[in-house]
Scaffold this active site. Structure first.
Site, PDB file in Angstrom:
ATOM      1  N   SER A   1       0.831  -1.209   0.000  1.00  8.89           N
ATOM      2  CA  SER A   1       0.000   0.000   0.000  1.00  8.89           C
ATOM      3  C   SER A   1       0.859   1.249   0.000  1.00  8.89           C
ATOM      4  O   SER A   1       0.375   2.322  -0.338  1.00  8.89           O
ATOM      5  CB  SER A   1      -0.868   0.107   1.248  1.00  8.89           C
ATOM      6  OG  SER A   1      -1.165  -1.104   1.815  1.00  8.89           O
TER       7      SER A   1
ATOM      8  N   HIS B   1      -2.764  -3.539  -6.209  1.00 11.72           N
ATOM      9  CA  HIS B   1      -3.174  -3.113  -4.865  1.00 11.72           C
ATOM     10  C   HIS B   1      -4.664  -3.343  -4.679  1.00 11.72           C
ATOM     11  O   HIS B   1      -5.488  -2.602  -5.206  1.00 11.72           O
ATOM     12  CB  HIS B   1      -2.808  -1.634  -4.660  1.00 11.72           C
ATOM     13  CG  HIS B   1      -3.067  -1.131  -3.278  1.00 11.72           C
ATOM     14  ND1 HIS B   1      -3.495   0.145  -3.016  1.00 11.72           N
ATOM     15  CD2 HIS B   1      -2.964  -1.748  -2.085  1.00 11.72           C
ATOM     16  CE1 HIS B   1      -3.647   0.276  -1.708  1.00 11.72           C
ATOM     17  NE2 HIS B   1      -3.329  -0.845  -1.122  1.00 11.72           N
TER      18      HIS B   1
ATOM     19  N   GLU C   1      -5.816  -1.202  -7.800  1.00 14.07           N
ATOM     20  CA  GLU C   1      -4.902  -0.255  -8.435  1.00 14.07           C
ATOM     21  C   GLU C   1      -3.776  -1.064  -9.089  1.00 14.07           C
ATOM     22  O   GLU C   1      -3.122  -1.861  -8.420  1.00 14.07           O
ATOM     23  CB  GLU C   1      -4.346   0.721  -7.392  1.00 14.07           C
ATOM     24  CG  GLU C   1      -5.407   1.656  -6.834  1.00 14.07           C
ATOM     25  CD  GLU C   1      -4.913   2.573  -5.709  1.00 14.07           C
ATOM     26  OE1 GLU C   1      -5.455   3.680  -5.573  1.00 14.07           O
ATOM     27  OE2 GLU C   1      -4.001   2.174  -4.959  1.00 14.07           O
TER      28      GLU C   1
ATOM     29  N   ASN D   1      -5.001   6.205  -1.446  1.00 11.96           N
ATOM     30  CA  ASN D   1      -4.380   6.635  -0.193  1.00 11.96           C
ATOM     31  C   ASN D   1      -3.773   8.027  -0.288  1.00 11.96           C
ATOM     32  O   ASN D   1      -3.427   8.627   0.727  1.00 11.96           O
ATOM     33  CB  ASN D   1      -3.337   5.618   0.266  1.00 11.96           C
ATOM     34  CG  ASN D   1      -3.999   4.443   0.970  1.00 11.96           C
ATOM     35  OD1 ASN D   1      -5.123   4.568   1.480  1.00 11.96           O
ATOM     36  ND2 ASN D   1      -3.337   3.302   0.987  1.00 11.96           N
TER      37      ASN D   1
END
Ligand code: NAI
Length: 396
Positions: A120, A141, A153, A191
């Site tokens: 991540s 991801h 992702e 994120n």
């Protein structure tokens, strides 16, 4: 790659187990390996329970559940990964461990096999650089829980071959996922773009703009978000959320846009980690229900109470600014950024679509107001937002 391609999963924790379920459900023989044999056993037992629940709910026929479980094979040794066309790594978030693992793996795999990391926060490029053939290393991801959240992702590193990136996008579609392609930059899409949801809400709290329940209620009832920021931080774990914020901030060379909050740091120091420790921003009883109590901690005195609409506007405009800047820097396309935030973190709508609805001039005006009020670089509007307002463009 198709459903006949065996898939390897390294790391049988939360993510590895979820990804194994997804791959096996899509029809792949799936090998699951962990340095701790008991982790694999626990994962298989949990998966069996999950499938039994799905059968009981009538979501999956018994025969199909049996077939899915039958396709997940425990791998006692990493050498059993040799026949896999794709190996997805989901071990601890530690660059040294991942680099060593990729070196070991590379030697065992067929030349055409692809190696993916579920990291991540680490650099996909740095993990790939540990290999002699970094062109076949990329990021995949997934989001937790992997079987339920459709977003993946897909992150090519600097050296990743476009054909491997494209093959993985295709494969993720075949798995029923919503893949988005993004550049190998800190936080990838979700994120990075989501940071103000927490950071700006913490700021409002810190300044006494509103208390925790008021901000949570505003974001849900006016903003349409499924969970308020403080409830969500307590669910994610304040330690995890604080660590992600710190990592993104440090990885951006201390850009003040991502600066962490003392409030969250103190919670972590107090071990008030959220639901898992019984106390975080809220206090929880044994059944997980919130226990009402007077606000404590570092929240500011309520000297400048804000209306729910003002709270939502400020937080959403900060989120929009992140999304616009991600387009500006070519992190991902407009459509992929909107897809990522709706499919990965359940935002009520894509942020760029939301920007159009609010009006780009209104978004710019709010950022300029905040920047003038605070004199901080944190509130600098994205150059793309300025340009679009100047030229009268919209995103859609
Ligand atoms: P976890 O702690 O639940 O599981 C990690 C597993 O890897 C453990 O069973 C451990 O025994 C095993 N392991 C450690 N070193 C190993 C090695 N060298 N070889 C084989 N197995 C090894 O961790 P979790 O939460 O599943 O995270 C795994 C990865 O996924 C991390 O990179 C994390 O950042 C990422 N991630 C986590 C998400 C989450 O919400 N938990 C979401 C998206 C990504």
């Amino acid at each position: 790659m198709d459903r006949n391609t065996p898939i390897g999963i390294i790391g049988a924790g939360t993510m590895g187990m979820g990804i194994a379920q997804v791959a096996a459900t899509a029809g792949h023989t799936t090998y699951l390996y962990d340095t701790r044999q008991e982790a694999v056993e626990k994962a298989l037992a949990t998966l069996a329970k999950t499938m039994a629940t799905l059968v009981a709910k009538g979501k999956v026929p018994q025969a199909e559940a049996d077939a899915i479980l039958g396709r997940i094979r425990p791998a006692a040794l990493m050498k059993e990964m040799a026949g896999c066309g794709l190996v997805i790594e989901a071990v601890v978030e530690d660059i040294a461990v991942k680099r060593k693992l990729f070196q070991d793996l590379e030697a065992k795999l067929a030349p055409g096999a692809v190696l993916a990391t579920n990291t991540s926060s680490l650099s996909v490029t740095e993990i790939g650089a540990a290999c002699t053939r970094p062109e076949r290393v990329l990021g995949l991801h997934f989001f937790n829980p992997a079987p339920l959240l459709p977003l993946v992702e897909v992150i090519p590193g600097l050296a990743t071959a476009p054909e491997h990136r494209d093959a993985c996008v295709e494969l993720m579609r075949a798995w029923g996922k919503s893949p988005v392609v993004c550049k190998d930059t800190p936080g990838f899409i979700v994120n990075r773009v989501a940071r103000p949801y927490y950071g700006e809400s913490l700021r409002i709290l810190e300044e006494g703009g509103a208390d925790i329940p008021t901000i949570d209620r505003a974001m849900k009832e006016v903003g349409g978000f499924r969970m308020g920021p403080f409830e969500l931080m307590d669910l994610i774990g304040n330690d995890v959320n604080y660590m992600v914020t710190r990592t993104v901030w440090e990885s951006f060379f201390y850009d003040p846009r991502y600066k962490p909050s003392f409030i969250q740091q103190r919670l972590v120091q107090a071990r008030w980690l959220g639901r898992k420790s019984g106390r975080g921003h809220y206090r929880y009883d044994a059944n997980g229900a919130i226990v009402p109590e007077a606000p404590v901690g570092l929240a500011g005195a309520p000297h400048s109470p804000k209306a729910p609409e003002a709270i939502v506007h400020r937080v959403v405009v900060m989120l929009i600014n992140e999304a616009v800047d991600a387009v500006h820097l070519g992190i991902a396309t407009r459509d992929d950024i909107d897809l990522a935030m709706t499919k990965g973190v359940n935002y009520p709508k894509g942020l760029l679509r939301w920007a159009d609805e609010l009006g780009l001039p209104a978004c710019l005006a709010e950022l300029e107001r905040l920047q003038a009020e605070y004199g901080e670089d944190r509130y600098r509007p994205s150059p793309l937002l300025r340009r679009m307002v100047r030229e009268g463009h919209t995103f859609y």
